[in-house]
Design a protein around this motif. Sequence first.
Motif, PDB file in Angstrom:
ATOM      1  N   ALA A 122       0.838  -1.208   0.000  1.00 19.77           N
ATOM      2  CA  ALA A 122       0.000   0.000   0.000  1.00 19.77           C
ATOM      3  C   ALA A 122       0.867   1.250   0.000  1.00 19.77           C
ATOM      4  O   ALA A 122       0.598   2.201  -0.748  1.00 19.77           O
ATOM      5  CB  ALA A 122      -0.945  -0.010   1.206  1.00 19.77           C
ATOM      6  N   VAL A 123       1.893   1.261   0.831  1.00 18.40           N
ATOM      7  CA  VAL A 123       2.803   2.408   0.875  1.00 18.40           C
ATOM      8  C   VAL A 123       3.464   2.588  -0.493  1.00 18.40           C
ATOM      9  O   VAL A 123       3.568   3.701  -1.002  1.00 18.40           O
ATOM     10  CB  VAL A 123       3.841   2.237   2.010  1.00 18.40           C
ATOM     11  N   ALA A 124       3.875   1.496  -1.110  1.00 18.34           N
ATOM     12  CA  ALA A 124       4.481   1.568  -2.446  1.00 18.34           C
ATOM     13  C   ALA A 124       3.488   2.106  -3.473  1.00 18.34           C
ATOM     14  O   ALA A 124       3.886   2.741  -4.454  1.00 18.34           O
ATOM     15  CB  ALA A 124       4.998   0.195  -2.870  1.00 18.34           C
ATOM     16  N   ALA A 125       2.191   1.882  -3.233  1.00 18.65           N
ATOM     17  CA  ALA A 125       1.143   2.360  -4.140  1.00 18.65           C
ATOM     18  C   ALA A 125       0.696   3.788  -3.818  1.00 18.65           C
ATOM     19  O   ALA A 125      -0.240   4.295  -4.427  1.00 18.65           O
ATOM     20  CB  ALA A 125      -0.057   1.410  -4.097  1.00 18.65           C
ATOM     21  N   GLY A 126       1.338   4.418  -2.811  1.00 16.06           N
ATOM     22  CA  GLY A 126       1.032   5.809  -2.500  1.00 16.06           C
ATOM     23  C   GLY A 126       0.117   6.044  -1.319  1.00 16.06           C
ATOM     24  O   GLY A 126      -0.255   7.181  -1.036  1.00 16.06           O
ATOM     25  N   VAL A 127      -0.261   4.997  -0.611  1.00 19.35           N
ATOM     26  CA  VAL A 127      -1.091   5.160   0.582  1.00 19.35           C
ATOM     27  C   VAL A 127      -0.199   5.721   1.693  1.00 19.35           C
ATOM     28  O   VAL A 127       0.910   5.252   1.905  1.00 19.35           O
ATOM     29  CB  VAL A 127      -1.727   3.824   1.010  1.00 19.35           C
ATOM     30  N   THR A 128      -0.691   6.731   2.394  1.00 21.55           N
ATOM     31  CA  THR A 128       0.104   7.376   3.436  1.00 21.55           C
ATOM     32  C   THR A 128      -0.061   6.674   4.789  1.00 21.55           C
ATOM     33  O   THR A 128      -1.020   5.921   5.004  1.00 21.55           O
ATOM     34  CB  THR A 128      -0.311   8.849   3.611  1.00 21.55           C
ATOM     35  N   VAL A 129       0.854   6.968   5.686  1.00 18.20           N
ATOM     36  CA  VAL A 129       0.768   6.445   7.047  1.00 18.20           C
ATOM     37  C   VAL A 129      -0.526   6.921   7.694  1.00 18.20           C
ATOM     38  O   VAL A 129      -1.202   6.159   8.393  1.00 18.20           O
ATOM     39  CB  VAL A 129       2.004   6.876   7.871  1.00 18.20           C
ATOM     40  N   ASP A 130      -0.898   8.162   7.449  1.00 16.51           N
ATOM     41  CA  ASP A 130      -2.141   8.700   8.001  1.00 16.51           C
ATOM     42  C   ASP A 130      -3.340   7.892   7.522  1.00 16.51           C
ATOM     43  O   ASP A 130      -4.226   7.547   8.311  1.00 16.51           O
ATOM     44  CB  ASP A 130      -2.299  10.168   7.604  1.00 16.51           C
ATOM     45  N   GLU A 131      -3.364   7.575   6.251  1.00 12.94           N
ATOM     46  CA  GLU A 131      -4.493   6.797   5.706  1.00 12.94           C
ATOM     47  C   GLU A 131      -4.521   5.385   6.276  1.00 12.94           C
ATOM     48  O   GLU A 131      -5.594   4.880   6.634  1.00 12.94           O
ATOM     49  CB  GLU A 131      -4.410   6.772   4.178  1.00 12.94           C
ATOM     50  N   ILE A 132      -3.371   4.743   6.382  1.00 13.22           N
ATOM     51  CA  ILE A 132      -3.325   3.403   6.974  1.00 13.22           C
ATOM     52  C   ILE A 132      -3.808   3.458   8.419  1.00 13.22           C
ATOM     53  O   ILE A 132      -4.569   2.602   8.858  1.00 13.22           O
ATOM     54  CB  ILE A 132      -1.910   2.807   6.867  1.00 13.22           C
ATOM     55  N   GLY A 133      -3.400   4.492   9.133  1.00 11.57           N
ATOM     56  CA  GLY A 133      -3.835   4.646  10.525  1.00 11.57           C
ATOM     57  C   GLY A 133      -5.324   4.875  10.669  1.00 11.57           C
ATOM     58  O   GLY A 133      -5.895   4.581  11.718  1.00 11.57           O
ATOM     59  N   GLN A 134      -5.956   5.371   9.630  1.00  8.50           N
ATOM     60  CA  GLN A 134      -7.393   5.653   9.703  1.00  8.50           C
ATOM     61  C   GLN A 134      -8.268   4.556   9.097  1.00  8.50           C
ATOM     62  O   GLN A 134      -9.499   4.684   9.083  1.00  8.50           O
ATOM     63  CB  GLN A 134      -7.689   6.993   9.027  1.00  8.50           C
ATOM     64  N   LEU A 135      -7.664   3.483   8.623  1.00 11.77           N
ATOM     65  CA  LEU A 135      -8.469   2.408   8.035  1.00 11.77           C
ATOM     66  C   LEU A 135      -9.518   1.864   9.002  1.00 11.77           C
ATOM     67  O   LEU A 135     -10.650   1.606   8.600  1.00 11.77           O
ATOM     68  CB  LEU A 135      -7.574   1.257   7.556  1.00 11.77           C
ATOM     69  N   SER A 136      -9.135   1.709  10.252  1.00  9.61           N
ATOM     70  CA  SER A 136     -10.089   1.141  11.218  1.00  9.61           C
ATOM     71  C   SER A 136     -11.247   2.090  11.518  1.00  9.61           C
ATOM     72  O   SER A 136     -12.282   1.665  12.034  1.00  9.61           O
ATOM     73  CB  SER A 136      -9.376   0.748  12.509  1.00  9.61           C
ATOM     74  N   THR A 137     -11.076   3.357  11.186  1.00 12.22           N
ATOM     75  CA  THR A 137     -12.129   4.357  11.445  1.00 12.22           C
ATOM     76  C   THR A 137     -12.582   5.028  10.158  1.00 12.22           C
ATOM     77  O   THR A 137     -13.033   6.172  10.168  1.00 12.22           O
ATOM     78  CB  THR A 137     -11.617   5.420  12.433  1.00 12.22           C
ATOM     79  N   TRP A 138     -12.495   4.300   9.044  1.00 11.72           N
ATOM     80  CA  TRP A 138     -12.753   4.894   7.738  1.00 11.72           C
ATOM     81  C   TRP A 138     -14.140   5.514   7.630  1.00 11.72           C
ATOM     82  O   TRP A 138     -14.321   6.502   6.928  1.00 11.72           O
ATOM     83  CB  TRP A 138     -12.530   3.870   6.620  1.00 11.72           C
ATOM     84  N   ARG A 139     -15.126   4.973   8.321  1.00 11.44           N
ATOM     85  CA  ARG A 139     -16.490   5.515   8.222  1.00 11.44           C
ATOM     86  C   ARG A 139     -16.564   6.945   8.773  1.00 11.44           C
ATOM     87  O   ARG A 139     -17.385   7.737   8.334  1.00 11.44           O
ATOM     88  CB  ARG A 139     -17.486   4.629   8.965  1.00 11.44           C
ATOM     89  N   ASP A 140     -15.714   7.265   9.734  1.00  8.77           N
ATOM     90  CA  ASP A 140     -15.706   8.596  10.344  1.00  8.77           C
ATOM     91  C   ASP A 140     -14.589   9.486   9.817  1.00  8.77           C
ATOM     92  O   ASP A 140     -14.465  10.628  10.251  1.00  8.77           O
ATOM     93  CB  ASP A 140     -15.560   8.468  11.870  1.00  8.77           C
TER      94      ASP A 140
END
Length: 158
Positions: free
Chosen positions: A65-83
């Motif tokens: 995911a990081v190699a595909a451009g996903v940021t640390v912030d986005e990975i950290g928010q996966l569990s709370t993606w609805r909010d």
Amino acid sequence: MSPERRIHLAKAARPAFDALDAFARTVGRIAAEAGVDDRLKELALVHSSQLNGCAYCARVHVERAVAAGVTVDEIGQLSTWRDSGVFDERERAALELAEAYVHIADDGISDELYDHVGGVFSEAEYVALSWLLISINAFNRLTIAGRYPVPPLPKAEV
């Protein structure tokens, strides 16, 4: 039985693992041909692995995911993606579909979810995402059952 003494399922039945690996590669090609980009794919695969509790697959797919451009912030928010406001409509639909596949025994794929996701993705994209999610759920079960080790990364890689 300790993890060191568990049968390594992938090694013990290599033809079965090779078939699963070939399946995953085929599904990956189908996804690419359907227009599912690596970022979207990896977000769904990381989220599935997190929900299933598969540390090994989560690590593999976080790296991708990081190699595909996903940021640390986005990975950290996966569990709370609805909010969270960091994911676009397509990513949110893929994450919702990922949750449905992880918990498929509870509700299946509801008509509401099917209609919603079908309104966001083309039929080819929906099919590709579904097969990606079927594939990652199989790999999650393989690695969780085998207790594949996930040692700490060397400090330079963290």
